[in-house]
Design a protein around this motif. Structure first.
Motif, PDB file in Angstrom:
ATOM      1  N   PRO A  53      -4.065  -3.263   2.897  1.00 20.83           N
ATOM      2  CA  PRO A  53      -5.150  -3.425   2.053  1.00 20.83           C
ATOM      3  C   PRO A  53      -6.504  -3.005   2.782  1.00 20.83           C
ATOM      4  O   PRO A  53      -6.645  -3.480   3.814  1.00 20.83           O
ATOM      5  N   GLN A  54      -7.621  -2.625   1.852  1.00 21.81           N
ATOM      6  CA  GLN A  54      -8.784  -2.290   2.521  1.00 21.81           C
ATOM      7  C   GLN A  54      -9.229  -3.185   3.291  1.00 21.81           C
ATOM      8  O   GLN A  54     -10.096  -2.965   4.266  1.00 21.81           O
TER       9      GLN A  54
ATOM     10  N   LYS B 267       6.150   7.738   4.870  1.00 20.67           N
ATOM     11  CA  LYS B 267       5.187   7.366   3.926  1.00 20.67           C
ATOM     12  C   LYS B 267       3.716   6.828   4.365  1.00 20.67           C
ATOM     13  O   LYS B 267       3.879   6.445   5.588  1.00 20.67           O
ATOM     14  N   PRO B 268       2.614   7.025   3.763  1.00 22.23           N
ATOM     15  CA  PRO B 268       1.511   6.801   4.226  1.00 22.23           C
ATOM     16  C   PRO B 268       1.227   5.296   4.172  1.00 22.23           C
ATOM     17  O   PRO B 268       1.971   4.435   3.472  1.00 22.23           O
ATOM     18  N   PRO B 269       0.399   4.605   5.047  1.00 18.24           N
ATOM     19  CA  PRO B 269       0.507   3.075   5.192  1.00 18.24           C
ATOM     20  C   PRO B 269      -0.291   2.589   4.111  1.00 18.24           C
ATOM     21  O   PRO B 269      -1.009   3.193   3.427  1.00 18.24           O
ATOM     22  N   THR B 270       0.050   1.323   3.765  1.00 21.36           N
ATOM     23  CA  THR B 270      -0.360   0.692   2.604  1.00 21.36           C
ATOM     24  C   THR B 270      -1.017  -0.539   2.843  1.00 21.36           C
ATOM     25  O   THR B 270      -0.678  -1.787   2.429  1.00 21.36           O
TER      26      THR B 270
END
Length: 51
Positions: free
Chosen positions: A14-15, A9-12
């Motif tokens: 926070p920006q 899964k793509p990394p999650t």
């Protein structure tokens, strides 16, 4: 065969965490160390870790 059951899964992240860059104090960085000396230090650490 085992790889067919692996999911990615793509990394999650926070920006605001992804954008963070720690400030570096250039005055505190060593200036008299060579690549050869860094290699010697690394090798000594690897030897200690292997024990």
């Amino acid at each position: 065969m085992d790889a067919s059951r692996v999911l990615f899964k793509p990394p999650t992240i926070p920006q605001e965490i992804a954008d963070y860059r720690e400030e570096t104090d250039a005055e505190g960085l060593p200036t008299d160390i060579t690549l050869s000396r860094l290699h010697e230090i690394f090798q000594s650490i690897v030897k200690k870790k292997a024990r």
